[in-house]
Scaffold this active site. Sequence first.
Site, PDB file in Angstrom:
ATOM      1  NE  ARG A 124      -4.349  -1.604   1.727  1.00  0.00           N
ATOM      2  CZ  ARG A 124      -4.680  -2.575   2.580  1.00  0.00           C
ATOM      3  NH1 ARG A 124      -3.982  -2.715   3.702  1.00  0.00           N
ATOM      4  NH2 ARG A 124      -5.678  -3.370   2.329  1.00  0.00           N
ATOM      5  CE  LYS A 146       1.433  13.483 -15.360  1.00  0.00           C
ATOM      6  NZ  LYS A 146       1.298  13.821 -16.806  1.00  0.00           N
ATOM      7  CD  GLU A 188       9.529  15.583 -22.361  1.00  0.00           C
ATOM      8  OE1 GLU A 188       9.060  16.708 -22.076  1.00  0.00           O
ATOM      9  OE2 GLU A 188       8.806  14.589 -22.537  1.00  0.00           O
ATOM     10  CE  LYS A 229       7.389  17.147 -14.958  1.00  0.00           C
ATOM     11  NZ  LYS A 229       7.580  15.803 -15.515  1.00  0.00           N
ATOM     12  CD  GLU A 239      -1.441  15.798 -16.448  1.00  0.00           C
ATOM     13  OE1 GLU A 239      -0.345  15.964 -16.974  1.00  0.00           O
ATOM     14  OE2 GLU A 239      -2.105  14.747 -16.558  1.00  0.00           O
ATOM     15  NE  ARG A 243       2.286  17.160 -13.524  1.00  0.00           N
ATOM     16  CZ  ARG A 243       2.775  16.328 -12.599  1.00  0.00           C
ATOM     17  NH1 ARG A 243       2.427  16.463 -11.336  1.00  0.00           N
ATOM     18  NH2 ARG A 243       3.600  15.365 -12.947  1.00  0.00           N
ATOM     19  CG  ASN A 247       0.088  16.316 -20.770  1.00  0.00           C
ATOM     20  OD1 ASN A 247       0.873  15.400 -20.582  1.00  0.00           O
ATOM     21  ND2 ASN A 247      -0.857  16.632 -19.904  1.00  0.00           N
ATOM     22  CG  HIS A 250       3.748  14.512 -23.807  1.00  0.00           C
ATOM     23  ND1 HIS A 250       4.494  15.628 -24.080  1.00  0.00           N
ATOM     24  CD2 HIS A 250       4.499  13.740 -22.972  1.00  0.00           C
ATOM     25  CE1 HIS A 250       5.652  15.547 -23.427  1.00  0.00           C
ATOM     26  NE2 HIS A 250       5.684  14.414 -22.772  1.00  0.00           N
ATOM     27  CG  HIS A 254       1.978   9.612 -24.594  1.00  0.00           C
ATOM     28  ND1 HIS A 254       1.334   9.958 -23.426  1.00  0.00           N
ATOM     29  CD2 HIS A 254       3.301   9.757 -24.344  1.00  0.00           C
ATOM     30  CE1 HIS A 254       2.224  10.303 -22.518  1.00  0.00           C
ATOM     31  NE2 HIS A 254       3.429  10.192 -23.058  1.00  0.00           N
ATOM     32  CG  HIS A 266       8.714   9.890 -23.947  1.00  0.00           C
ATOM     33  ND1 HIS A 266       7.346   9.881 -24.109  1.00  0.00           N
ATOM     34  CD2 HIS A 266       8.990  11.014 -23.236  1.00  0.00           C
ATOM     35  CE1 HIS A 266       6.811  10.934 -23.508  1.00  0.00           C
ATOM     36  NE2 HIS A 266       7.789  11.642 -22.975  1.00  0.00           N
TER      37      HIS A 266
END
Length: 366
Positions: A124, A146, A188, A229, A239, A243, A247, A250, A254, A266
């Site tokens: 957990r 993330k 990036e 960032k 997000e 934020r 993206n 992306h 993606h 990527h």
Amino acid sequence: MATIRVLLQESRDESYDVIVGRDLVDGLPGLLKEHCPAGRYAIIADHHVAELHGGRLLASLTAAGIDTRIFTFPAGEWNKNREQWADLTDQLMEAKFGRDSAVIAFGGGVAGDLAGFVAATYQRGLPFVQVPTSLLAMIDASVGGKTGVDIPAGKNLVGAFHQPRLVVADIAHLATLPRTHISAGMAEAIKHGAILDAAYFASLADSAPCLAKNLDRLEQIVTRSIQIKAGVVSSDAREGGRRQILNFGHTIGHALETLSGFDLLHGEGVAIGMAVEAKLAEESGIAKSGTAAQIIDLLERYQLPDSIPDGIGAERLVECMRADKKVRAGRIRFALPAKIGSMAQSADGAWTVEVESEVLGRAISL
């Protein structure tokens, strides 16, 4: 050495430092004791990074009397999946790692996402530290909390927000990085300039030092990109708002990664995504004329692709984008630039914009 504080406004007790410098791995035992004390540490790395750098990291921790064990998985984005997550959690259980343990994510973005998801879910939730070894992981993937894995429908569709206790970006690791991965990481950095800092974007025009792996120059870029960032994620950890500008590139990127079977790195997918999405912004009347040309010029300087590969049709691409996490009521939304250094907002104040399907089709075909 630079220390950048990621001060999370929504949950200040989860705030953390990002340390950037040279040969930081040797000082990691002290940093762990200060920022992430634990009874045992599980280092999770892909087999390639483990072979290159794992020995030094393990020796440093063992010499300090820290109980550590390294767990590896096969390298490659296609191995960032539920099967590897399950295998790693089973290995941790078999090795009797308990709730007094912590995880060290050691490697590129794949290792960071996968190890972070293991840390977020095992027992957990265990605390974890990011030790990125690739340029892309240092300036992007390791910062922001993330974590997750890919599934057949798309990239990063199963995961959790789980903030690290510390990020240690040791620039010395970049000396062994292949040039293609340096270029991919720079996608990036280009994105960070395009969305928020026109001066930083302009400063990236000379690609030669980076492509030659000049560590002084790379350290400057890593530091500035992390500052950008960190400033965004500090005010929007999950997000829910601004934020989403991170993206840019992306949504298409993606989808291209998924459709290529992750043959595209990527950063390469994001590079193509930025080029196409900037054209989309201009076609929609959102971006200042010439924005796409400026982005494409910089991408080409870093030997990055800027057009959709042959064999990926518009219909397949759009269908894959419908699995994107920004889709609302079945409608694809994009984070789009207004000009270099500034992102567009929709009429309702959101940081993503819905575009007409005809305009999207034209942009993809350009």
